[in-house]
Design an enzyme around this catalytic site. Sequence first.
Site, PDB file in Angstrom:
ATOM      1  N   ALA A   4       6.960   0.381   3.848  1.00  0.00           N
ATOM      2  CA  ALA A   4       8.212   1.108   3.594  1.00  0.00           C
ATOM      3  C   ALA A   4       9.366   0.454   4.356  1.00  0.00           C
ATOM      4  O   ALA A   4      10.469   0.283   3.813  1.00  0.00           O
ATOM      5  CB  ALA A   4       8.063   2.576   3.983  1.00  0.00           C
ATOM      6  N   LYS A  33       0.857  -1.183   0.000  1.00  0.00           N
ATOM      7  CA  LYS A  33       0.000   0.000   0.000  1.00  0.00           C
ATOM      8  C   LYS A  33       0.895   1.236   0.000  1.00  0.00           C
ATOM      9  O   LYS A  33       1.691   1.428   0.926  1.00  0.00           O
ATOM     10  CB  LYS A  33      -0.885   0.005   1.240  1.00  0.00           C
ATOM     11  CG  LYS A  33      -1.788   1.215   1.323  1.00  0.00           C
ATOM     12  CD  LYS A  33      -2.597   1.185   2.601  1.00  0.00           C
ATOM     13  CE  LYS A  33      -3.270   2.530   2.805  1.00  0.00           C
ATOM     14  NZ  LYS A  33      -3.727   2.685   4.176  1.00  0.00           N
ATOM     15  N   GLY A  83       2.367   4.642   0.800  1.00  0.00           N
ATOM     16  CA  GLY A  83       2.230   5.458   1.994  1.00  0.00           C
ATOM     17  C   GLY A  83       2.187   4.671   3.291  1.00  0.00           C
ATOM     18  O   GLY A  83       2.156   5.259   4.368  1.00  0.00           O
ATOM     19  N   CYS A  84       2.198   3.355   3.226  1.00  0.00           N
ATOM     20  CA  CYS A  84       2.158   2.523   4.427  1.00  0.00           C
ATOM     21  C   CYS A  84       3.558   2.463   5.037  1.00  0.00           C
ATOM     22  O   CYS A  84       4.509   2.025   4.379  1.00  0.00           O
ATOM     23  CB  CYS A  84       1.668   1.117   4.085  1.00  0.00           C
ATOM     24  SG  CYS A  84       1.785  -0.058   5.459  1.00  0.00           S
ATOM     25  N   GLY A  85       3.694   2.893   6.279  1.00  0.00           N
ATOM     26  CA  GLY A  85       4.983   2.879   6.955  1.00  0.00           C
ATOM     27  C   GLY A  85       5.546   1.484   7.125  1.00  0.00           C
ATOM     28  O   GLY A  85       6.753   1.274   7.003  1.00  0.00           O
TER      29      GLY A  85
END
Length: 148
Positions: A16, A9, A11-13
């Site tokens: 990342a 996804k 923008g998902c930390g």
Amino acid sequence: MSDIVFYGKPGCGGNARQKALLQAAGHAVEPRDLLAWPWTAAALLEFLAPLPVPQWFNRAAPRVKSGEVVPEALDAAQALALLLAEPLLVRRPLMQCGAQRLVGFDPAEVDALWGLQPRHAAWPRERAEGCAAAAADVQAARCRSARE
């Protein structure tokens, strides 16, 4: 090292962090948007079929957390239809390296299949899934609103 297709996804930390671990281990990561990808039932089942249906679901998805969707109450056909209609419910990341596919990010499993080095103090020994901001209330609220 390996080329890994990484469906996550944007923008998902957590995603990342997972991609950074793979890249630190020398893998080339090809990120793809799990939510926008044109999934077919057959393509999604290539990842999910080996797992029990409840393990197909993202436990942090708002509809799962609220109890509106109960993965344990669904058969494979119901679950697949729901996941195709609402990809936010799919457990992530989905990863592929050659013919091998993984659902979720278990560092030990990733390490066993593809290698996950270097192993330093920051290397996660438990599942590296979920929202990276869950420990902080402000960040967790921001993360929750981003999922919706």
